[in-house]
Design an enzyme around this catalytic site. Structure first.
Site, PDB file in Angstrom:
ATOM      1  N   GLU A 185      -7.757  10.309  -4.091  1.00 37.67           N
ATOM      2  CA  GLU A 185      -8.186   8.983  -4.572  1.00 37.67           C
ATOM      3  C   GLU A 185      -9.695   8.966  -4.818  1.00 37.67           C
ATOM      4  OE1 GLU A 185      -5.949   6.806  -5.471  1.00 37.67           O
ATOM      5  OE2 GLU A 185      -4.457   8.211  -4.696  1.00 37.67           O
ATOM      6  N   TRP A 225     -10.153  10.496  -8.061  1.00 39.46           N
ATOM      7  CA  TRP A 225      -9.862   9.552  -9.163  1.00 39.46           C
ATOM      8  C   TRP A 225     -11.116   8.746  -9.506  1.00 39.46           C
ATOM      9  CZ3 TRP A 225      -6.388   8.929 -12.799  1.00 39.46           C
ATOM     10  CH2 TRP A 225      -5.069   9.346 -12.608  1.00 39.46           C
ATOM     11  N   TRP A 273      -1.383  -7.214 -29.905  1.00 43.10           N
ATOM     12  CA  TRP A 273      -0.624  -7.700 -28.757  1.00 43.10           C
ATOM     13  C   TRP A 273      -0.220  -9.147 -28.998  1.00 43.10           C
ATOM     14  CZ3 TRP A 273       0.502  -3.896 -25.401  1.00 43.10           C
ATOM     15  CH2 TRP A 273      -0.303  -2.752 -25.440  1.00 43.10           C
ATOM     16  N   ASN A 312      -3.944  -1.484  -4.359  1.00 44.76           N
ATOM     17  CA  ASN A 312      -3.818  -0.646  -5.556  1.00 44.76           C
ATOM     18  C   ASN A 312      -2.432  -0.737  -6.206  1.00 44.76           C
ATOM     19  OD1 ASN A 312      -4.696   1.490  -7.418  1.00 44.76           O
ATOM     20  ND2 ASN A 312      -3.151   2.707  -6.354  1.00 44.76           N
ATOM     21  N   TRP A 323      -4.608  -5.830 -22.974  1.00 44.51           N
ATOM     22  CA  TRP A 323      -5.093  -5.377 -21.664  1.00 44.51           C
ATOM     23  C   TRP A 323      -6.538  -5.787 -21.404  1.00 44.51           C
ATOM     24  CZ3 TRP A 323      -9.174  -1.903 -22.041  1.00 44.51           C
ATOM     25  CH2 TRP A 323      -9.340  -1.253 -23.273  1.00 44.51           C
ATOM     26  N   TRP A 346      -6.914  -0.161 -15.966  1.00 47.28           N
ATOM     27  CA  TRP A 346      -6.275  -0.999 -16.996  1.00 47.28           C
ATOM     28  C   TRP A 346      -5.741  -0.160 -18.138  1.00 47.28           C
ATOM     29  CZ3 TRP A 346      -4.241  -5.675 -17.197  1.00 47.28           C
ATOM     30  CH2 TRP A 346      -4.533  -6.526 -16.144  1.00 47.28           C
TER      31      TRP A 346
HETATM   32  C1  LIG Z   1      -5.781  -2.220 -13.047  1.00 51.58           C
HETATM   33  C2  LIG Z   1      -6.637  -1.566 -11.992  1.00 51.58           C
HETATM   34  C3  LIG Z   1      -7.952  -1.982 -11.812  1.00 51.58           C
HETATM   35  C4  LIG Z   1      -8.764  -1.378 -10.838  1.00 51.58           C
HETATM   36  N1  LIG Z   1     -10.062  -1.809 -10.695  1.00 51.58           N
HETATM   37  C5  LIG Z   1     -10.859  -1.211  -9.772  1.00 51.58           C
HETATM   38  C6  LIG Z   1     -12.222  -1.609  -9.613  1.00 51.58           C
HETATM   39  O1  LIG Z   1     -12.744  -2.455 -10.350  1.00 51.58           O
HETATM   40  N2  LIG Z   1     -12.947  -1.027  -8.615  1.00 51.58           N
HETATM   41  C7  LIG Z   1     -12.426  -0.041  -7.804  1.00 51.58           C
HETATM   42  O2  LIG Z   1     -13.140   0.454  -6.922  1.00 51.58           O
HETATM   43  N3  LIG Z   1     -11.163   0.382  -7.966  1.00 51.58           N
HETATM   44  C8  LIG Z   1     -10.357  -0.166  -8.907  1.00 51.58           C
HETATM   45  N4  LIG Z   1      -9.062   0.252  -9.053  1.00 51.58           N
HETATM   46  C9  LIG Z   1      -8.602   1.399  -8.248  1.00 51.58           C
HETATM   47  C10 LIG Z   1      -7.934   1.050  -6.909  1.00 51.58           C
HETATM   48  O3  LIG Z   1      -6.970   0.056  -7.073  1.00 51.58           O
HETATM   49  C11 LIG Z   1      -8.929   0.607  -5.833  1.00 51.58           C
HETATM   50  O4  LIG Z   1      -9.997   1.521  -5.772  1.00 51.58           O
HETATM   51  C12 LIG Z   1      -8.273   0.553  -4.466  1.00 51.58           C
HETATM   52  O5  LIG Z   1      -7.206  -0.345  -4.479  1.00 51.58           O
HETATM   53  C13 LIG Z   1      -9.279   0.135  -3.430  1.00 51.58           C
HETATM   54  O6  LIG Z   1      -8.660   0.080  -2.194  1.00 51.58           O
HETATM   55  P1  LIG Z   1      -9.134   0.999  -1.006  1.00 51.58           P
HETATM   56  O7  LIG Z   1     -10.606   0.968  -0.891  1.00 51.58           O
HETATM   57  O8  LIG Z   1      -8.328   0.629   0.190  1.00 51.58           O
HETATM   58  O9  LIG Z   1      -8.740   2.429  -1.555  1.00 51.58           O
HETATM   59  P2  LIG Z   1      -8.229   3.775  -0.906  1.00 51.58           P
HETATM   60  O10 LIG Z   1      -6.814   3.920  -1.298  1.00 51.58           O
HETATM   61  O11 LIG Z   1      -8.562   3.843   0.542  1.00 51.58           O
HETATM   62  O12 LIG Z   1      -9.052   4.856  -1.710  1.00 51.58           O
HETATM   63  C14 LIG Z   1     -10.380   5.244  -1.328  1.00 51.58           C
HETATM   64  C15 LIG Z   1     -11.351   5.002  -2.449  1.00 51.58           C
HETATM   65  O13 LIG Z   1     -11.023   5.807  -3.563  1.00 51.58           O
HETATM   66  C16 LIG Z   1     -11.354   5.113  -4.763  1.00 51.58           C
HETATM   67  N5  LIG Z   1     -10.118   4.929  -5.535  1.00 51.58           N
HETATM   68  C17 LIG Z   1      -8.869   4.824  -5.051  1.00 51.58           C
HETATM   69  N6  LIG Z   1      -7.976   4.736  -6.065  1.00 51.58           N
HETATM   70  C18 LIG Z   1      -8.688   4.777  -7.197  1.00 51.58           C
HETATM   71  C19 LIG Z   1      -8.335   4.730  -8.573  1.00 51.58           C
HETATM   72  N7  LIG Z   1      -7.070   4.646  -8.987  1.00 51.58           N
HETATM   73  N8  LIG Z   1      -9.329   4.759  -9.470  1.00 51.58           N
HETATM   74  C20 LIG Z   1     -10.608   4.871  -9.103  1.00 51.58           C
HETATM   75  N9  LIG Z   1     -10.992   4.936  -7.809  1.00 51.58           N
HETATM   76  C21 LIG Z   1     -10.058   4.891  -6.875  1.00 51.58           C
HETATM   77  C22 LIG Z   1     -11.941   3.778  -4.366  1.00 51.58           C
HETATM   78  O14 LIG Z   1     -13.329   3.912  -4.322  1.00 51.58           O
HETATM   79  C23 LIG Z   1     -11.366   3.586  -2.979  1.00 51.58           C
HETATM   80  O15 LIG Z   1     -12.126   2.761  -2.148  1.00 51.58           O
HETATM   81  C24 LIG Z   1      -8.239  -0.333 -10.030  1.00 51.58           C
HETATM   82  C25 LIG Z   1      -6.914   0.069 -10.215  1.00 51.58           C
HETATM   83  C26 LIG Z   1      -6.119  -0.536 -11.190  1.00 51.58           C
HETATM   84  C27 LIG Z   1      -4.698  -0.081 -11.363  1.00 51.58           C
END
Ligand SMILES: Cc1cc2nc3c(=O)[nH]c(=O)nc-3n(C[C@H](O)[C@H](O)[C@H](O)COP(=O)(O)OP(=O)(O)OC[C@H]3O[C@@H](n4cnc5c(N)ncnc54)[C@H](O)[C@@H]3O)c2cc1C
Length: 472
Positions: free
Chosen positions: A280, A283, A312, A347, A365, A388
């Protein structure tokens, strides 16, 4: 002078460590950037509370050393050279920001400082590998995540669970003895006390996580024993009172840099079974890299240009119902109501609501992306745009035909007993577990009388969404 932006901490901080090692006395500064604040039309924006409280903690930590955080309000292109002149700085250090508007701002600041004889140095800090550091064998930019992750891990040269850290994630702790003691004259009219939230035009909000370095430390300590369970626990959204449950909840801290990404990677490397969590974090870097190499994304362009022509057909009424959590699909509505109240969304739910807006309601979107940008506490352009576009099948790894979630199936799978749904949708309290995921499946359900009927039929909309991609 060290200029803080999305790195609101005093430990494991590349720019601060480098400035402190330079042998000069070091001042630490922050600018409330009016070119950004001017676009925030919501006085209740939670991010300002997070930033302000995090800065207050930085200031308090500096005061212990007779230093102060120097604070300005205005356009950094004017303010940074002005502050540098006022304190007699010969050099400005900062950590890089890869958003196109930030890159343009930094170029302008650097040029203005140079004209005044002040050096400007921007360092990599926000990511482990930046821009073109991880490339394909032929020197190209990765467009798909899985091979990027393999190359990223190989560049790191450390094996997850082994406890060994590579140089790329070694801590950069500054020697804070280099901080300049600030006399009253140096900071007059330039401290955080001069810029309370109200004067900036914002109101204090309750936050669901504690801000600042201390808040990050607490969350990380809470998550540390759960890292190895992440793979199995991460997909179950928890009721608001229990968040963040299976995931770390660290995203806002990573966004504002109250926590160092290197510290997170070191934790993942030191923990057996943390590979999924490490992915993650990769990512996050993948999307930062994509944005830095495709700055046009910031202008609303789809990553896959062939999807730019899709018109859309979704309506404003449907978009409003999605925003307000009244689509008749409980998992979508629960997620949106929770989000509107707190600025947080799990997420799995982000993916479900994003896909529902685009593939069921057929709304562009970019409207959903903008709504998230306005309300997410952890809003990060690269991650949000990436998420997105992934959901809309216009981005990297775009798969329009089989990436269409069934919102009812997702709800049954990830909230099987409806615990999350019940915590957000009191209208469904009388529903049995088996019907709560789609209460009006067979016509109006008297046990969900106050809950809206579904706006659309998922099966039909799915076909229409596929048709939009085929017709382009
Ligand atoms: C439509 C959509 C919009 C999103 N918008 C954002 C946003 O504006 N800011 C944001 O930080 N994340 C975003 N995410 C990614 C992800 O949903 C969040 O990072 C995550 O839910 C944060 O929860 P956590 O800190 O408990 O993550 P954990 O699951 O604990 O992951 C650890 C860290 O990894 C990073 N991370 C995890 N998943 C992703 C991912 N798919 N993409 C990029 N980084 C990731 C984040 O920094 C996160 O804090 C988005 C995902 C989707 C599907």
């Amino acid at each position: 002078m060290v200029w803080l932006r999305r790195d609101l901490r005093l430990h494991d901080h590349r720019a601060l460590a480098a400035a402190c090692a330079s042998g000069a006395q070091v001042f630490v500064a922050f600018v409330f950037d009016t070119t950004i604040l001017g676009k925030l039309d919501n006085p209740d924006d939670r991010r300002l509370t997070f930033i302000h409280d995090s800065l207050a903690e930085v200031d308090a930590a500096l005061r212990v050393r007779d230093a102060r955080l120097i604070v300005a309000h205005g356009d950094p292109v004017e303010e940074i050279p002005r502050l540098a002149k006022a304190i007699g700085a010969t050099s400005v250090w900062t950590n890089k920001d890869y958003e196109p508007s930030a890159v343009a701002r930094d170029d302008a600041v650097a040029a203005k400082l140079k004209a005044a004889g002040v050096a400007f140095t921007a360092l990599k800090d926000q990511v482990v590998f930046e821009e073109r550091e991880v490339l394909t064998r032929t020197g190209g930019v990765y467009k798909v995540f899985t091979p990027y992750r393999a190359a990223w891990l190989s560049a790191l040269g450390a094996v997850a669970g082994s406890g060994t850290a590579s140089d790329a994630v070694r801590a950069c702790d500054p020697d804070l003895d280099a901080l300049a003691a600030c006399g009253a004259e140096a900071v007059r009219g330039k401290t955080l006390d001069d810029w309370p939230l109200e004067r900036l035009g914002f109101r204090r909000r309750e936050l669901w996580i504690a801000p600042g370095m201390r808040g990050a430390k607490q969350l990380l300590a809470r998550f540390r024993p759960k890292v190895a369970d992440y793979e199995t626990a991460r997909d179950r959204p928890a009721p608001a009172a229990e968040e963040p449950d299976g995931t770390s909840g660290l995203s806002a801290h990573l966004r504002f840099g109250t926590l160092s990404i290197r510290e997170c990677v070191r934790l993942a490397l030191a923990t057996r079974g943390a590979d999924t969590w490490l992915s993650e974090l990769v990512w996050r870097e993948f999307y930062q890299m994509i944005l830095s190499q495709t700055p046009e994304l910031a202008a609303g362009r789809p990553y896959k240009p062939e999807t730019a022509g899709i018109r859309w057909p979704g309506t404003d009424e449907h978009f409003a119902a999605w925003c307000e959590g009244r689509t008749g699909y409980p998992i979508v509505d629960a997620a949106m109501r929770h989000f509107n109240r707190t600025g947080w969304m799990h997420n799995r739910l982000r993916m479900i609501v994003a896909m529902f807006l685009v593939k069921d309601l057929l709304v562009d979107w970019r409207k959903g992306e903008a709504y998230f940008a306005r309300h997410l506490l952890d809003f990060d352009f690269a991650a949000n745009n990436g998420g997105w576009q992934w959901s809309a099948s216009t981005g990297c790894d775009a798969q329009p035909y089989f990436r269409i979630f069934n919102p009812i199936g997702q709800s049954e799978r990830y909230d099987p007993d409806g615990r999350y749904l019940r915590s957000e949708l009191p209208e469904l309290a009388a529903c049995a577990d088996r019907e709560i995921h789609f209460p009006h499946a067979k016509g109006r359900n008297p046990r969900a009388a106050a809950y809206p009927l579904p706006l659309v039929d998922h099966g039909l909309q799915r076909m229409k969404a596929m048709g939009l991609f085929q017709a382009r």
